[in-house]
Design a protein around this motif. Structure first.
Motif, PDB file in Angstrom:
ATOM      1  N   ASP A 278       5.647   3.931  -3.536  1.00 46.78           N
ATOM      2  CA  ASP A 278       6.112   2.543  -3.340  1.00 46.78           C
ATOM      3  C   ASP A 278       7.623   2.511  -3.539  1.00 46.78           C
ATOM      4  OD1 ASP A 278       6.490  -0.195  -3.257  1.00 46.78           O
ATOM      5  OD2 ASP A 278       5.290  -0.642  -5.048  1.00 46.78           O
TER       6      ASP A 278
ATOM      7  N   ASN B 263       9.603  -0.388  -3.008  1.00 52.87           N
ATOM      8  CA  ASN B 263      10.144  -1.734  -3.274  1.00 52.87           C
ATOM      9  C   ASN B 263      11.442  -1.991  -2.500  1.00 52.87           C
ATOM     10  OD1 ASN B 263       8.700  -1.193  -6.306  1.00 52.87           O
ATOM     11  ND2 ASN B 263       8.328  -3.166  -5.354  1.00 52.87           N
TER      12      ASN B 263
ATOM     13  N   LYS C 172      -1.749  -9.253  -3.286  1.00 54.46           N
ATOM     14  CA  LYS C 172      -1.619  -9.722  -4.672  1.00 54.46           C
ATOM     15  C   LYS C 172      -1.814 -11.230  -4.615  1.00 54.46           C
ATOM     16  CE  LYS C 172       1.891  -6.326  -6.019  1.00 54.46           C
ATOM     17  NZ  LYS C 172       3.252  -6.086  -6.513  1.00 54.46           N
TER      18      LYS C 172
ATOM     19  N   LYS D  90       6.527   5.456  -7.893  1.00 55.85           N
ATOM     20  CA  LYS D  90       7.669   4.700  -7.380  1.00 55.85           C
ATOM     21  C   LYS D  90       8.679   5.694  -6.841  1.00 55.85           C
ATOM     22  CE  LYS D  90       6.604   0.478  -8.557  1.00 55.85           C
ATOM     23  NZ  LYS D  90       6.485  -0.550  -7.541  1.00 55.85           N
TER      24      LYS D  90
ATOM     25  N   ASP E  25       3.866  -4.987   1.144  1.00 59.93           N
ATOM     26  CA  ASP E  25       3.644  -5.734  -0.100  1.00 59.93           C
ATOM     27  C   ASP E  25       4.523  -6.988  -0.027  1.00 59.93           C
ATOM     28  OD1 ASP E  25       3.726  -6.706  -2.709  1.00 59.93           O
ATOM     29  OD2 ASP E  25       4.174  -4.827  -3.688  1.00 59.93           O
ATOM     30  N   GLU E  26       5.797  -6.874  -0.418  1.00 57.15           N
ATOM     31  CA  GLU E  26       6.686  -8.045  -0.513  1.00 57.15           C
ATOM     32  C   GLU E  26       6.768  -8.857   0.784  1.00 57.15           C
ATOM     33  OE1 GLU E  26       7.200  -5.096  -1.912  1.00 57.15           O
ATOM     34  OE2 GLU E  26       8.694  -5.167  -3.538  1.00 57.15           O
TER      35      GLU E  26
ATOM     36  N   GLU F 188       4.520   2.425   0.619  1.00 59.07           N
ATOM     37  CA  GLU F 188       4.516   0.969   0.407  1.00 59.07           C
ATOM     38  C   GLU F 188       5.926   0.410   0.482  1.00 59.07           C
ATOM     39  OE1 GLU F 188       2.354  -0.048  -3.147  1.00 59.07           O
ATOM     40  OE2 GLU F 188       3.020  -2.118  -3.129  1.00 59.07           O
TER      41      GLU F 188
ATOM     42  N   ASN G  18      -1.248  -4.631   0.971  1.00 59.02           N
ATOM     43  CA  ASN G  18      -1.498  -4.814  -0.459  1.00 59.02           C
ATOM     44  C   ASN G  18      -1.583  -6.319  -0.686  1.00 59.02           C
ATOM     45  OD1 ASN G  18      -0.687  -5.654  -3.050  1.00 59.02           O
ATOM     46  ND2 ASN G  18       0.833  -4.037  -3.325  1.00 59.02           N
TER      47      ASN G  18
ATOM     48  N   LYS H 228      -0.251   6.090  -7.662  1.00 62.49           N
ATOM     49  CA  LYS H 228       0.916   5.546  -6.937  1.00 62.49           C
ATOM     50  C   LYS H 228       2.158   5.844  -7.750  1.00 62.49           C
ATOM     51  CE  LYS H 228       2.549   0.774  -6.348  1.00 62.49           C
ATOM     52  NZ  LYS H 228       2.092  -0.585  -5.994  1.00 62.49           N
TER      53      LYS H 228
HETATM   54 MG    MG Z   1       4.716  -2.775  -4.249  1.00 64.50          MG
END
Ligand code: MG
Ligand code: 164
Length: 369
Positions: free
Chosen positions: A189, A191, A263, A164, A239-240, A214, A261, A162
């Protein structure tokens, strides 16, 4: 019966072997809080606060988690015995959000519970895999450095890479990576570095045969992601945006993503993680376990979780050595041929190494019944 007599918070400060850069923040030092819960007969469970020092990833920080633990969650745990982790989770269900604080103490209670049951945490959670596939994350860096690091991780056997991305460091970067590594399982990813105004650029990323993209859009969005997903071939992974089971249900119903994802810290613990896993499985949405640049304690929880059957994509669970000169668990997490063994011993199946813990511990707080 979970009858915790004492809770100890170990405040840690550890240096990453190399700084980790995302589209928003560079992390070089990692503060964390390890939670040790102890019952009357001296059995111990471990959990970890995975929030960062500042609120760039979610709104929580080490400081907010500390406040929530001290003022609400620890008193709740010490107030009375609980039949099982679920009963403890019920006792604080009135608390809104604060997912990482909840996940940390819940994690310690799960470890203790598994030890009392004399079973591996993985089995207690419903996991069946004896080994899990390991993926690795590469932070933003110069092109040369990223290519070299990818090469190293690929030859180490990691099953998925992965990287960024952010505006200005996306299509050209992926183009270069693909010219060197045409076939590796690769994902990116962001973000939340993009908006729907970037849709033509994001559509270009379909060229690179990515496993997924992502969290391209806002951290709290599922509507724009549905618009974007309808125009992309590449699956979007959220994700977030996924904080609860309910978020996952809505995102799947809206078609905002093809992958999630999970977490445990972000979704408020292992129990909510399992619910999201199960819902995704029923709806043919694959999931993987995300990472938080964490110590071995949280890494061990993540390994146990990743042994559940719908974790079909290698997660961000890499070797301890990826981040730490020395981890605070024994043995450290190691990756062999891209796989991590799921421990067969009771609880987390890793011991916290007290002398290493002492090396990185800045202070301790103790709470008793
Ligand atoms: Mg992420
Ligand atoms: O723990 C790991 O190995 C990777 C963690 C990782 O990629 C992330 C952790 C925390 C915030 C982000 O930068 C990123 C992510 O969004 O998944």
């Amino acid at each position: 019966m979970i009858d915790v007599q004492e809770v100890t918070l170990h405040h840690l400060d550890m240096k990453l072997v190399t700084p980790f850069q995302s589209s928003i923040e560079t992390v070089s030092k990692r503060e964390s809080i390890l939670i040790e819960v102890r019952n009357r007969s001296g059995q111990i469970g471990w959990g970890e606060v995975v929030a960062f020092s500042s609120p760039w990833y979610t709104e929580e920080t080490i400081g907010t988690c500390h406040h929530m633990l001290k003022s609400f969650l620890i008193p709740e745990l010490l107030a009375k015995p609980f039949q099982d982790p679920e009963a403890f989770i019920d006792s604080f269900s009135y608390i809104r959000r604060n997912q990482m604080a909840k996940a940390a103490i819940e994690g310690a209670v799960w470890d203790l519970h598994a030890k009392l049951e004399e079973k591996p945490l993985a089995a207690i959670l419903g996991g069946t895999a004896k080994q899990i596939d390991s993926g690795v994350v590469i932070g933003l860096a110069s092109m040369e450095h990223m290519l070299e690091t990818i090469g190293k991780h690929v030859s180490d056997g990691y099953k998925r890479i992965k990287i960024k991305i952010k505006p200005g460091s996306d299509a050209a970067l992926l183009d270069e990576i693909r010219s060197h590594f045409p076939d590796i399982p690769l994902m990116a990813d962001a973000n939340s570095a993009y908006t729907l105004d970037d849709i033509s650029l994001l559509k270009q990323l379909d060229e690179y045969n990515l496993l997924m993209i992502e969290q391209p859009l806002a951290h709290d969005d599922i509507i724009d992601h549905a618009v974007l997903q309808s125009q992309l071939k590449t699956p979007i992974c959220l994700d977030e945006s996924i904080i609860t089971l309910n978020d996952a249900k809505k995102a799947i119903q809206l078609g905002s993503c093809g992958v999630i994802n999970i977490k445990p810290g972000r979704v408020g613990g292992l129990f909510e993680s399992i619910k999201i896993h199960d819902y995704c499985m029923q709806h043919n949405v694959p999931v993987w376990v995300g990472g938080m640049l964490e110590t071995g304690v949280s890494r061990a929880h993540n390994i146990a979780l990743a042994s559940l059957p719908n974790f079909t994509i290698p997660g961000d669970i890499s070797a301890s050595a990826r981040y730490w000169e020395e981890d605070i668990i024994s043995p450290p997490v190691t990756v062999n041929n891209g796989k991590i063994d799921v421990p067969a011993g009771p609880g987390l199946g890793f011991e916290v190494n007290r002398s290493k813990l002492a090396k990185y511990c800045t202070h301790i707080e103790r709470f008793t019944k």
